[in-house]
Design an enzyme around this catalytic site. Structure first.
Site, PDB file in Angstrom:
ATOM      1  N   ILE A   1       3.952  10.944 -37.203  1.00 21.83           N
ATOM      2  CA  ILE A   1       2.749  10.122 -37.399  1.00 21.83           C
ATOM      3  C   ILE A   1       2.912   8.782 -36.701  1.00 21.83           C
ATOM      4  O   ILE A   1       2.242   8.478 -35.714  1.00 21.83           O
ATOM      5  CB  ILE A   1       2.459   9.926 -38.901  1.00 21.83           C
ATOM      6  N   CYS A   2       3.812   7.970 -37.216  1.00 20.18           N
ATOM      7  CA  CYS A   2       3.907   6.578 -36.782  1.00 20.18           C
ATOM      8  C   CYS A   2       4.598   6.395 -35.436  1.00 20.18           C
ATOM      9  O   CYS A   2       4.514   5.310 -34.841  1.00 20.18           O
ATOM     10  CB  CYS A   2       4.611   5.755 -37.846  1.00 20.18           C
ATOM     11  N   VAL A   3       5.279   7.413 -34.947  1.00 13.06           N
ATOM     12  CA  VAL A   3       5.820   7.378 -33.591  1.00 13.06           C
ATOM     13  C   VAL A   3       4.900   8.141 -32.646  1.00 13.06           C
ATOM     14  O   VAL A   3       4.506   7.624 -31.595  1.00 13.06           O
ATOM     15  CB  VAL A   3       7.249   7.962 -33.536  1.00 13.06           C
TER      16      VAL A   3
END
Length: 221
Positions: free
Chosen positions: A120-122
């Protein structure tokens, strides 16, 4: 679309071209980290941060809803004690104008990303930034997902989009390039980074200890 070179000398990272973004290394994210051992990710991201600081690579720290998810982990904050992480509500970091403006202000096009969680955040900012012409590198061992499969699928997806998977020690080695190099990083900074390299670091510290140990004079008759 990213036009990052895939081979040749230009494919390697340099401190002068790099900007590092560290995303959401917070307690809440670590609580559901199952692709890697949490202490290993902590060790690796702190080593990466120390390397970036030593080589003068601009580093942007960011958190998501830190009032619920917790502050940036202390060992990472300690590397940049005077820098306040950019606290977001947006899941995709690259949709946060403050973060994007901070990256663009550096003038660098080789964007190195590590964070929690990989899927998600990468992946989300990596995919978007690559589509906007940045040369994106995802540091896989300073990141992690909710499962080994989630992490692996994220890395595969990013790779298909032209994002380069890389490990933190490879990043540092590309920045260094020559062990005789002293113009960018001090021996003290090198030692601070090597403390995070496992057996290699232990052996190096031991070597320095031996080199710095006074030799007793032999008594003469």
């Amino acid at each position: 679309m990213s036009t990052s070179p895939k081979d040749g000398l230009e494919a390697l990272l340099t401190p002068e071209e790099s900007v590092l973004v560290l995303i959401d290394h917070q307690p809440y994210q670590f609580a559901n980290l199952h692709s890697h051992e949490p202490m290993m990710v902590t060790n690796n991201v702190v080593g990466l941060a120390k390397a970036a600081k030593g080589y003068g690579v601009p580093t942007i720290l960011t958190t998501v809803v830190e009032e619920r998810g917790g502050l940036l982990i202390q060992p990472l904050q300690d590397v940049f004690p005077d820098q306040k992480p950019i606290n977001r509500t947006l899941i995709n970091t690259w949709e946060d104008e403050v973060v994007v403006d901070a990256v663009k202000a550096t003038g660098r096009r080789k964007l190195i990303i590590a964070g929690l969680w990989t899927e998600i955040c990468v992946a989300m900012p990596a995919l978007q930034a690559a589509g906007e012409g940045f040369h994106v590198y995802a540091v896989t061992d300073a990141s992690g997902g909710v499962s080994a499969e989630a992490h692996d699928m994220a890395v595969r997806r990013m790779t298909q989009a032209g994002v380069v998977p890389i490990t933190w020690l490879a990043v540092m080695s590309e920045w260094q390039r020559d062990w005789a190099r002293t113009d960018r990083v001090t021996p003290e900074d090198q030692m601070a980074v090597l403390e995070h390299t496992g057996a290699t670091g232990i052996a190096t510290v031991w070597e320095q200890q031996l080199l710095n140990t006074p030799v007793a004079e032999t008594a003469t008759a």
